[in-house]
Design a protein around this motif. Structure first.
Motif, PDB file in Angstrom:
ATOM      1  N   ASP A  40       0.790  -1.183  -0.020  1.00  0.00           N
ATOM      2  CA  ASP A  40      -0.046  -0.012  -0.103  1.00  0.00           C
ATOM      3  C   ASP A  40       0.852   1.121  -0.024  1.00  0.00           C
ATOM      4  N   ILE A  41       0.877   2.135  -1.048  1.00  0.00           N
ATOM      5  CA  ILE A  41       1.551   3.414  -1.373  1.00  0.00           C
ATOM      6  C   ILE A  41       0.627   4.404  -1.560  1.00  0.00           C
ATOM      7  N   THR A  42       0.710   5.496  -0.755  1.00  0.00           N
ATOM      8  CA  THR A  42       0.295   6.624  -0.960  1.00  0.00           C
ATOM      9  C   THR A  42       0.841   7.762  -1.507  1.00  0.00           C
ATOM     10  N   GLY A  43       0.623   8.566  -2.427  1.00  0.00           N
ATOM     11  CA  GLY A  43       1.601   9.771  -2.701  1.00  0.00           C
ATOM     12  C   GLY A  43       0.697  10.372  -4.176  1.00  0.00           C
ATOM     13  N   ASP A  44       1.166  11.326  -4.553  1.00  0.00           N
ATOM     14  CA  ASP A  44       0.690  12.027  -5.703  1.00  0.00           C
ATOM     15  C   ASP A  44       1.434  11.419  -6.810  1.00  0.00           C
ATOM     16  N   LYS A  45       0.701  11.944  -8.074  1.00  0.00           N
ATOM     17  CA  LYS A  45       1.306  11.356  -9.343  1.00  0.00           C
ATOM     18  C   LYS A  45       2.819  11.310  -9.545  1.00  0.00           C
ATOM     19  N   ALA A  46       3.448  12.421  -9.134  1.00  0.00           N
ATOM     20  CA  ALA A  46       4.877  12.729  -9.146  1.00  0.00           C
ATOM     21  C   ALA A  46       5.710  11.797  -8.415  1.00  0.00           C
ATOM     22  N   VAL A  47       5.156  11.649  -7.351  1.00  0.00           N
ATOM     23  CA  VAL A  47       5.789  10.843  -6.045  1.00  0.00           C
ATOM     24  C   VAL A  47       5.705   9.486  -6.690  1.00  0.00           C
ATOM     25  N   LEU A  48       4.678   8.965  -7.041  1.00  0.00           N
ATOM     26  CA  LEU A  48       4.381   7.603  -7.301  1.00  0.00           C
ATOM     27  C   LEU A  48       5.265   7.081  -8.505  1.00  0.00           C
ATOM     28  N   GLU A  49       5.280   8.140  -9.480  1.00  0.00           N
ATOM     29  CA  GLU A  49       6.135   7.879 -10.794  1.00  0.00           C
ATOM     30  C   GLU A  49       7.621   7.799 -10.438  1.00  0.00           C
ATOM     31  N   LYS A  50       8.085   8.517  -9.237  1.00  0.00           N
ATOM     32  CA  LYS A  50       9.516   8.596  -9.001  1.00  0.00           C
ATOM     33  C   LYS A  50       9.894   7.231  -8.142  1.00  0.00           C
ATOM     34  N   VAL A  51       9.044   6.733  -7.412  1.00  0.00           N
ATOM     35  CA  VAL A  51       9.280   5.534  -6.543  1.00  0.00           C
ATOM     36  C   VAL A  51       9.001   4.438  -7.293  1.00  0.00           C
ATOM     37  N   GLN A  52       8.050   4.047  -8.591  1.00  0.00           N
ATOM     38  CA  GLN A  52       8.063   3.074  -9.119  1.00  0.00           C
ATOM     39  C   GLN A  52       9.122   2.191  -9.404  1.00  0.00           C
ATOM     40  N   PRO A  53      10.256   2.730  -9.877  1.00  0.00           N
ATOM     41  CA  PRO A  53      11.509   1.750 -10.181  1.00  0.00           C
ATOM     42  C   PRO A  53      12.003   0.970  -9.010  1.00  0.00           C
ATOM     43  N   SER A  54      11.860   1.769  -7.689  1.00  0.00           N
ATOM     44  CA  SER A  54      11.949   0.989  -6.594  1.00  0.00           C
ATOM     45  C   SER A  54      11.214   0.172  -6.143  1.00  0.00           C
ATOM     46  N   ILE A  55       9.657   0.256  -6.506  1.00  0.00           N
ATOM     47  CA  ILE A  55       8.668  -0.715  -6.149  1.00  0.00           C
ATOM     48  C   ILE A  55       8.952  -2.072  -7.114  1.00  0.00           C
ATOM     49  N   ASP A  56       9.302  -1.543  -8.186  1.00  0.00           N
ATOM     50  CA  ASP A  56       9.460  -2.858  -9.261  1.00  0.00           C
ATOM     51  C   ASP A  56      10.710  -3.528  -8.611  1.00  0.00           C
ATOM     52  N   SER A  57      11.636  -3.031  -8.220  1.00  0.00           N
ATOM     53  CA  SER A  57      12.934  -3.844  -7.989  1.00  0.00           C
ATOM     54  C   SER A  57      12.441  -4.562  -6.541  1.00  0.00           C
ATOM     55  N   LEU A  58      11.817  -3.966  -5.743  1.00  0.00           N
ATOM     56  CA  LEU A  58      11.428  -4.770  -4.248  1.00  0.00           C
ATOM     57  C   LEU A  58      10.538  -5.906  -4.789  1.00  0.00           C
ATOM     58  N   LEU A  59       9.507  -5.755  -5.612  1.00  0.00           N
ATOM     59  CA  LEU A  59       8.433  -7.034  -5.962  1.00  0.00           C
ATOM     60  C   LEU A  59       9.498  -8.194  -6.694  1.00  0.00           C
ATOM     61  N   LYS A  60      10.483  -7.696  -7.597  1.00  0.00           N
ATOM     62  CA  LYS A  60      11.363  -8.767  -7.899  1.00  0.00           C
ATOM     63  C   LYS A  60      12.058  -9.440  -7.018  1.00  0.00           C
ATOM     64  N   GLU A  61      12.418  -8.865  -5.994  1.00  0.00           N
ATOM     65  CA  GLU A  61      13.298  -9.366  -4.918  1.00  0.00           C
ATOM     66  C   GLU A  61      12.634 -10.192  -3.839  1.00  0.00           C
ATOM     67  N   LEU A  62      11.322 -10.179  -3.684  1.00  0.00           N
ATOM     68  CA  LEU A  62      10.573 -10.755  -2.680  1.00  0.00           C
ATOM     69  C   LEU A  62      10.613 -12.107  -2.952  1.00  0.00           C
ATOM     70  N   PRO A  63      10.436 -13.183  -2.034  1.00  0.00           N
ATOM     71  CA  PRO A  63      10.488 -14.401  -2.182  1.00  0.00           C
ATOM     72  C   PRO A  63       9.163 -14.919  -2.793  1.00  0.00           C
ATOM     73  N   GLY A  64       9.258 -16.179  -3.181  1.00  0.00           N
ATOM     74  CA  GLY A  64       8.010 -16.666  -3.859  1.00  0.00           C
ATOM     75  C   GLY A  64       7.722 -16.462  -5.522  1.00  0.00           C
ATOM     76  N   GLN A  65       6.719 -17.048  -5.786  1.00  0.00           N
ATOM     77  CA  GLN A  65       6.289 -16.888  -7.031  1.00  0.00           C
ATOM     78  C   GLN A  65       5.229 -15.858  -7.432  1.00  0.00           C
ATOM     79  N   SER A  66       5.204 -15.020  -8.000  1.00  0.00           N
ATOM     80  CA  SER A  66       4.044 -13.952  -8.387  1.00  0.00           C
ATOM     81  C   SER A  66       2.896 -14.528  -8.798  1.00  0.00           C
ATOM     82  N   ASP A  67       2.859 -15.564  -9.542  1.00  0.00           N
ATOM     83  CA  ASP A  67       1.772 -16.433 -10.100  1.00  0.00           C
ATOM     84  C   ASP A  67       1.462 -17.756  -9.194  1.00  0.00           C
TER      85      ASP A  67
END
Length: 162
Positions: free
Chosen positions: A48-75
């Motif tokens: 759950d992330i809250t922010g305006d559009k500019a903030v969310l666009e700026k943190v999106q690469p970090s979010i993508d990186s975090l989700l790739k590093e989490l254990p387990g299979q996304s599907d």
């Protein structure tokens, strides 16, 4: 479970840890393996992330990186949804708890400078879904009210002493 019943459970776990550590360890390791199981450990995960559009666009690469590093299979596999279907243990446990802990009113006597009084009642009908707003109000009632009252009484004390 909470209150006196939970205290009894914790005491039983302590006895088991002292008298039969291997069986308690096996239970804990089983819970750990289920939680970390690669095929479904992501099921039910929420970011759950809250922010305006500019903030969310700026943190999106970090979010993508975090989700790739989490254990387990996304599907991966899906666990049972016990918010919408009754867990098989619920009925027998409710029956057991009503037999073992028939007391409906209980309390702890403690020596503190702050006294708390509580009242409970039915807030929702069985099966009724609670909105996220109820969580906000619940959190405020658990924390905000006591802090607000303490600040109020502190300010009254300062006014009286000046």
């Amino acid at each position: 479970m909470g209150g006196i019943a939970q205290l009894d459970t914790v005491r039983d776990l302590l006895v088991q840890a002292e008298d039969d550590w291997p069986s308690l360890l096996a239970r804990l390791e089983n819970m750990r393996s289920i939680i970390l199981n690669e095929s479904f450990c992501r099921d039910g995960m929420l970011l759950d992330i809250t922010g305006d559009k500019a903030v969310l666009e700026k943190v999106q690469p970090s979010i993508d990186s975090l989700l790739k590093e989490l254990p387990g299979q996304s599907d991966g596999d899906k666990l049972p949804d016990f918010y919408n279907e009754e867990h098989p243990w619920v009925s027998p446990i409710k029956k057991l708890m009503s037999e073992l802990v028939p007391i409906t009113d209980e309390g702890f006597v403690v020596s503190t400078q702050v006294s708390y009084v509580g009242k409970s009642g039915l807030l929702y009908d069985e099966g009724e879904q609670a909105s996220g707003a109820s969580q906000v109000v619940s959190k405020f009632l658990r924390t905000g009210v006591s802090r607000t009252l303490l600040a109020f009484f502190y300010s009254l004390k300062k006014i009286k002493s000046s």
